[in-house]
Design a protein around this motif. Structure first.
Motif, short mmCIF file in Angstrom:
data_model
loop_
_atom_site.label_atom_id
_atom_site.label_comp_id
_atom_site.label_asym_id
_atom_site.label_seq_id
_atom_site.Cartn_x
_atom_site.Cartn_y
_atom_site.Cartn_z
N UNK A 52 3.76 -0.62 4.39
CA UNK A 52 2.38 -0.92 4.77
C UNK A 52 1.72 -1.74 3.68
N UNK A 53 1.00 -2.79 4.09
CA UNK A 53 0.29 -3.62 3.12
C UNK A 53 0.06 -5.02 3.63
N UNK A 54 -0.34 -5.91 2.73
CA UNK A 54 -0.55 -7.32 3.07
C UNK A 54 0.77 -7.95 3.50
N UNK A 55 0.75 -8.93 4.40
CA UNK A 55 2.01 -9.53 4.89
C UNK A 55 2.93 -10.04 3.78
N UNK B 251 0.82 -1.20 0.00
CA UNK B 251 0.00 0.00 0.00
C UNK B 251 0.86 1.25 0.00
N UNK B 252 1.93 1.20 0.82
CA UNK B 252 2.73 2.41 0.98
C UNK B 252 4.13 2.08 1.50
N UNK B 253 5.11 2.86 1.06
CA UNK B 253 6.47 2.79 1.60
C UNK B 253 6.87 4.20 2.00
N UNK B 254 7.08 4.40 3.29
CA UNK B 254 7.50 5.71 3.81
C UNK B 254 8.96 5.62 4.22
N UNK B 255 9.68 6.70 4.00
CA UNK B 255 11.08 6.75 4.44
C UNK B 255 11.27 7.95 5.34
N UNK B 256 11.99 7.72 6.42
CA UNK B 256 12.36 8.79 7.33
C UNK B 256 13.83 8.55 7.67
N UNK B 257 14.71 9.26 6.98
CA UNK B 257 16.13 9.04 7.17
C UNK B 257 16.51 7.67 6.63
N UNK C 112 14.01 -4.18 -1.01
CA UNK C 112 14.76 -3.05 -0.45
C UNK C 112 16.14 -3.52 0.03
N UNK C 113 16.19 -4.67 0.69
CA UNK C 113 17.47 -5.20 1.16
C UNK C 113 18.40 -5.51 -0.01
N UNK C 114 17.84 -6.08 -1.09
CA UNK C 114 18.65 -6.36 -2.28
C UNK C 114 19.19 -5.06 -2.87
N UNK D 16 4.43 -7.04 1.97
CA UNK D 16 5.41 -6.37 2.83
C UNK D 16 6.72 -7.15 2.85
N UNK D 17 6.62 -8.48 2.93
CA UNK D 17 7.81 -9.33 2.92
C UNK D 17 8.57 -9.19 1.60
N UNK D 18 7.83 -9.19 0.48
CA UNK D 18 8.47 -9.02 -0.83
C UNK D 18 9.15 -7.66 -0.96
#
Length: 148
Positions: free
Chosen positions: A19-22, A7-13, A32-34, A25-27
């Motif tokens: 935010x979203x389905x489990x 649903x959403x990806x927020x960044x703060x620093x 992001x880690x990759x 979110x895992x995907x």
């Protein structure tokens, strides 16, 4: 965000809030880690493939080119990501380093062929259009004239 369905990806620093389905979110977390670790993620490419070529570090400048021109050309034309292993200063030129290719499987194979041609012949049609090479059979008696 579009590929994972979150649903959403927020960044703060340096903090990411997803935010979203489990499953989504895992995907997204994996993607992001990759991106942080490798500079690309498998979701960026249809039919993703990753390939590692071991290359003498003395060939790195030929593959990178002046101001990165060669590696940029390969990346842009074939839509692949290319990462070179960091090589410590003063390491032996015969030491091998890893060149990682990532992208669509057919594009990765093309990029691998281009890199192998540059290592073997110092050019490829993609990066050096119009260049060619020829192999000649030389009589043994003429070697001294070629070598000097």
């Amino acid at each position: 965000q579009e590929k994972t369905g979150v649903t959403r990806i927020d960044t703060a620093g340096s903090i990411f809030t997803i935010t979203g389905e489990p499953k989504a979110v895992s995907d997204a977390e994996t993607a992001i880690k990759e991106m942080i670790e490798k500079g690309y993620c498998s979701m960026m490419f249809e039919g993703f493939s990753e390939n590692i070529i071991n290359v003498h570090t003395s060939s790195f400048p030929d593959l990178i080119g002046k101001q990165g021109a060669i590696v940029r050309k390969i990346k842009e034309e074939l839509n692949v990501e290319i990462n070179f292993q960091d090589v410590p200063k003063g390491s032996a030129p015969t030491k091998k380093g890893k060149v990682t290719l990532a992208g669509k499987d057919t594009d990765v194979e093309k990029a691998k062929a281009v890199i192998n041609n540059i290592i073997m012949y110092c050019h490829d049609d993609l990066t050096h259009p119009g260049f060619t090479h020829a192999e000649l059979d030389i009589e043994p008696w003429a070697y001294r004239y070629l070598i000097g």
